[in-house]
Motif scaffolding. Sequence first.
Motif, mmCIF file in Angstrom:
data_model
loop_
_atom_site.group_PDB
_atom_site.id
_atom_site.type_symbol
_atom_site.label_atom_id
_atom_site.label_comp_id
_atom_site.label_asym_id
_atom_site.label_seq_id
_atom_site.Cartn_x
_atom_site.Cartn_y
_atom_site.Cartn_z
ATOM 1 N N GLU A 1 17.310 -5.475 1.722
ATOM 2 C CA GLU A 1 16.554 -4.513 2.520
ATOM 3 C C GLU A 1 16.011 -5.122 3.800
ATOM 4 O OE1 GLU A 1 15.033 -1.845 -1.308
ATOM 5 O OE2 GLU A 1 13.689 -3.278 -0.341
ATOM 6 N N ILE A 2 15.726 -6.418 3.794
ATOM 7 C CA ILE A 2 15.222 -7.080 4.996
ATOM 8 C C ILE A 2 16.264 -8.012 5.599
ATOM 9 C CG2 ILE A 2 12.795 -6.875 4.358
ATOM 10 C CD1 ILE A 2 12.852 -9.724 3.365
ATOM 11 N N ARG A 3 17.491 -7.935 5.081
ATOM 12 C CA ARG A 3 18.635 -8.688 5.619
ATOM 13 C C ARG A 3 18.346 -10.187 5.689
ATOM 14 N NH1 ARG A 3 20.197 -4.394 4.484
ATOM 15 N NH2 ARG A 3 21.400 -2.914 5.735
ATOM 16 N N CYS A 4 17.926 -10.733 4.557
ATOM 17 C CA CYS A 4 17.599 -12.157 4.512
ATOM 18 C C CYS A 4 18.459 -12.867 3.469
ATOM 19 C CB CYS A 4 16.124 -12.361 4.172
ATOM 20 S SG CYS A 4 15.623 -14.104 4.132
ATOM 21 N N PRO A 5 19.264 -13.841 3.860
ATOM 22 C CA PRO A 5 20.011 -14.635 2.878
ATOM 23 C C PRO A 5 19.081 -15.577 2.138
ATOM 24 C CG PRO A 5 20.349 -15.518 5.080
ATOM 25 C CD PRO A 5 19.521 -14.268 5.241
ATOM 26 N N ALA A 6 19.412 -15.891 0.893
ATOM 27 C CA ALA A 6 18.574 -16.787 0.096
ATOM 28 C C ALA A 6 19.383 -17.363 -1.052
ATOM 29 C CB ALA A 6 17.352 -16.051 -0.437
ATOM 30 N N ARG A 7 18.901 -18.456 -1.603
ATOM 31 C CA ARG A 7 19.453 -19.022 -2.836
ATOM 32 C C ARG A 7 18.464 -18.687 -3.952
ATOM 33 N NH1 ARG A 7 20.336 -25.194 -1.277
ATOM 34 N NH2 ARG A 7 21.242 -25.298 -3.374
ATOM 35 N N ILE A 8 19.007 -18.264 -5.102
ATOM 36 C CA ILE A 8 18.166 -17.809 -6.199
ATOM 37 C C ILE A 8 18.312 -18.739 -7.400
ATOM 38 C CG2 ILE A 8 17.736 -15.913 -7.832
ATOM 39 C CD1 ILE A 8 18.731 -14.006 -5.676
ATOM 40 N N ILE A 9 17.172 -19.089 -7.995
ATOM 41 C CA ILE A 9 17.152 -19.829 -9.251
ATOM 42 C C ILE A 9 16.647 -18.871 -10.320
ATOM 43 C CG2 ILE A 9 16.239 -21.821 -10.497
ATOM 44 C CD1 ILE A 9 15.693 -23.121 -7.770
ATOM 45 N N ASP B 1 0.848 -1.190 0.000
ATOM 46 C CA ASP B 1 0.000 0.000 0.000
ATOM 47 C C ASP B 1 0.883 1.238 0.000
ATOM 48 O OD1 ASP B 1 0.657 0.842 2.731
ATOM 49 O OD2 ASP B 1 -0.622 -0.796 3.406
ATOM 50 N N GLY B 2 0.243 2.397 -0.093
ATOM 51 C CA GLY B 2 0.995 3.640 -0.172
ATOM 52 C C GLY B 2 1.439 4.176 1.170
ATOM 53 N N ASN B 3 1.168 3.437 2.248
ATOM 54 C CA ASN B 3 1.483 3.926 3.590
ATOM 55 C C ASN B 3 2.676 3.219 4.218
ATOM 56 O OD1 ASN B 3 -0.841 5.608 3.471
ATOM 57 N ND2 ASN B 3 -2.122 3.853 4.026
ATOM 58 N N SER B 4 3.336 2.331 3.495
ATOM 59 C CA SER B 4 4.504 1.633 4.042
ATOM 60 C C SER B 4 5.471 1.318 2.911
ATOM 61 C CB SER B 4 4.086 0.346 4.753
ATOM 62 O OG SER B 4 3.766 -0.660 3.811
ATOM 63 N N GLU B 5 6.668 0.852 3.288
ATOM 64 C CA GLU B 5 7.677 0.476 2.310
ATOM 65 C C GLU B 5 7.684 -1.026 2.054
ATOM 66 O OE1 GLU B 5 9.590 2.576 0.536
ATOM 67 O OE2 GLU B 5 8.410 4.165 1.490
ATOM 68 N N THR B 6 6.791 -1.768 2.705
ATOM 69 C CA THR B 6 6.777 -3.232 2.582
ATOM 70 C C THR B 6 6.195 -3.649 1.235
ATOM 71 O OG1 THR B 6 6.524 -3.481 4.968
ATOM 72 C CG2 THR B 6 5.943 -5.379 3.607
ATOM 73 N N THR B 7 6.942 -4.464 0.499
ATOM 74 C CA THR B 7 6.446 -4.998 -0.765
ATOM 75 C C THR B 7 5.792 -6.358 -0.533
ATOM 76 O OG1 THR B 7 8.491 -6.181 -1.322
ATOM 77 C CG2 THR B 7 8.366 -3.850 -1.956
ATOM 78 N N PHE B 8 5.067 -6.839 -1.543
ATOM 79 C CA PHE B 8 4.498 -8.184 -1.460
ATOM 80 C C PHE B 8 5.605 -9.216 -1.226
ATOM 81 C CE2 PHE B 8 1.208 -5.908 -3.814
ATOM 82 C CZ PHE B 8 0.045 -6.403 -3.264
ATOM 83 N N PHE B 9 6.737 -9.044 -1.914
ATOM 84 C CA PHE B 9 7.857 -9.977 -1.767
ATOM 85 C C PHE B 9 8.429 -9.922 -0.360
ATOM 86 C CE2 PHE B 9 12.472 -10.858 -2.200
ATOM 87 C CZ PHE B 9 12.395 -12.185 -2.583
ATOM 88 N N HIS B 10 8.646 -8.701 0.171
ATOM 89 C CA HIS B 10 9.112 -8.572 1.557
ATOM 90 C C HIS B 10 8.222 -9.374 2.501
ATOM 91 C CE1 HIS B 10 10.994 -4.318 0.776
ATOM 92 N NE2 HIS B 10 11.890 -5.271 0.585
ATOM 93 N N ALA B 11 6.915 -9.138 2.405
ATOM 94 C CA ALA B 11 5.967 -9.761 3.327
ATOM 95 C C ALA B 11 5.994 -11.281 3.210
ATOM 96 C CB ALA B 11 4.559 -9.230 3.065
ATOM 97 N N PHE C 1 11.791 -23.394 9.560
ATOM 98 C CA PHE C 1 12.000 -23.046 8.162
ATOM 99 C C PHE C 1 13.455 -22.669 7.902
ATOM 100 C CE2 PHE C 1 7.506 -22.463 8.769
ATOM 101 C CZ PHE C 1 6.953 -22.933 7.581
ATOM 102 N N ALA C 2 13.981 -23.144 6.783
ATOM 103 C CA ALA C 2 15.323 -22.791 6.342
ATOM 104 C C ALA C 2 15.295 -21.454 5.601
ATOM 105 C CB ALA C 2 15.868 -23.894 5.427
ATOM 106 N N ASP C 3 16.475 -20.935 5.227
ATOM 107 C CA ASP C 3 16.528 -19.749 4.372
ATOM 108 C C ASP C 3 15.827 -20.058 3.054
ATOM 109 O OD1 ASP C 3 17.991 -18.318 6.238
ATOM 110 O OD2 ASP C 3 19.924 -18.871 5.380
ATOM 111 N N PRO C 4 15.156 -19.098 2.464
ATOM 112 C CA PRO C 4 14.335 -19.388 1.278
ATOM 113 C C PRO C 4 15.141 -19.629 0.013
ATOM 114 C CG PRO C 4 14.306 -17.044 1.774
ATOM 115 C CD PRO C 4 15.029 -17.698 2.901
ATOM 116 N N VAL D 1 8.570 -13.235 2.231
ATOM 117 C CA VAL D 1 9.806 -13.748 2.831
ATOM 118 C C VAL D 1 9.706 -13.722 4.354
ATOM 119 C CG1 VAL D 1 12.276 -13.365 3.103
ATOM 120 C CG2 VAL D 1 11.235 -13.120 0.849
ATOM 121 N N GLU D 2 9.259 -12.606 4.914
ATOM 122 C CA GLU D 2 9.191 -12.461 6.369
ATOM 123 C C GLU D 2 8.235 -13.469 7.003
ATOM 124 O OE1 GLU D 2 11.196 -10.865 8.019
ATOM 125 O OE2 GLU D 2 11.661 -8.882 7.239
ATOM 126 N N ARG D 3 7.221 -13.878 6.254
ATOM 127 C CA ARG D 3 6.216 -14.797 6.780
ATOM 128 C C ARG D 3 6.823 -16.142 7.180
ATOM 129 N NH1 ARG D 3 2.617 -14.404 2.446
ATOM 130 N NH2 ARG D 3 2.137 -12.311 3.226
#
Length: 471
Positions: free
Chosen positions: A74-82, A33-43, A53-56, A45-47
């Motif tokens: 931005e949320i300081r989360c390590p991950a493996r990317i495909i 939404d326009g009232n925060s900096e949280t993206t759908f992706f941020h939310a 749960f392991a790193d995503p 990952v944080e969930r």
Amino acid sequence: MQDIHPLILCGGIGTRLWPLSRTEHPKQFQRIDGNSETTFFHATVERYRAPGFADPLVSVSSTHVATVLQQLDEIRCPARIIAEPISRNTGPAVLAAALMLAKTDPASLICVIPSDHIVKGDLAADIVSARSAAEAGHIVLFGVPPEYPETGYGYIVDGGEIEALPCARKVSRFVEKPPLDVAMALIEAGTAFWASGISLFRADVLIEEFRRLDEHTFDAVTLAVARGLETDHALYLSAEALQPAANLPTESIVFERSPATVISPLTVAWSDVGAWNALHHIAEKDEEGNVLSGDVISIDTRNSYVRSTHKLIAVVGLDDVVIVDTDDALLVTTRDQAQQVKQIVKKLETIKRRELSQHMRNQMAWGEVKRIQSGPGYELRSMTLRPGMMLPVAQDQTLHRMMTVTKGAGLLKTETLTRPLRIGETFEVAANEGAVIYCSPESEMQIVEVVCDAAFKSVATALDALQLVNS
């Protein structure tokens, strides 16, 4: 007890959330939404940053790897990317992740999670509670108790209890996006669930089902992983090897055809945010039933969704409307017609409008870029580099770039020279040349750039635009 590996899928475009979602900057990377900096992706990952749960793992198009890295940082989360070089829907992406994890542990538990949903409640707990079914060799599909007869969702029909497995139930059948009368009948029967797109299974179970049900795709994805390029931050699948794989979701390749599939009901509030009306439905509303995001003033307006990005929106005397404003586009519709935004997207595609794919202002891994003006053969834009960041300027045979530093300081490095950059200095990056711009770690740097076609004869127009900005 082993941790569950969240596999976050970032391949969708979300056309029905235009003008927020664009092909080059899809909805999962936009603010909720326009009232925060949280993206759908941020939310998303944080969930799943929870016990059990392991790193995503993150599956994403190669073109959006930098965006994923930025948002993970931005949320300081390590991950493996495909990284997928071509779009092949969710089936090949899920199989690639299973093959990667199976190299070290064939019985790895994988939870497949779309990156663009909104959830209220402890979804992680619901998933952990169903792990015994997945460990036993079942493919667990998580279903949402339906709140209304939605025609845009798929349904999973309950097939009854499973002896000695209280966390899951049998699957009777699947119903994909039914017409309204069928959806109403499913709701009235009380035995159907919305298909959430979330699933849980062992890597070896998924791999074997793929091998059995679609050997052609199994072979293609296996080769794409084996021939992939592994870097410090991602595995880039082989495009040539992946090409023959089926362009289909995991549901149609495996889940709907496998006897191992079971369903586990969720206890959370869930929405796949397929259209603007879905955001209104799940969001917190004011006393008039409105969802107001950003700089909005509402008078005598009810049951509406109004979202402002940069300017004040004043709404008077309207009910059941959707208004979404961005830098370069404004959407006005009614809530009951919100699904028809996809028709606007088709029209934009037909007439080749830039607003289909790009925003005027875009967040990049190194900072922000904003389009100011464009015309035949040129584009004028402003770029802001964050302190200490590096902006690579790739070689391009067709584009000539002229840049002026308007704020801050840094360093320019090309194949032939290295020079400091200060306020007021102008430099060029010619066609077929590359460069790297470094921003000083002390403060941000702003650059005004004019990009011209190399064959464009009237470069004076672009230079005039640059001179106007400097003045």
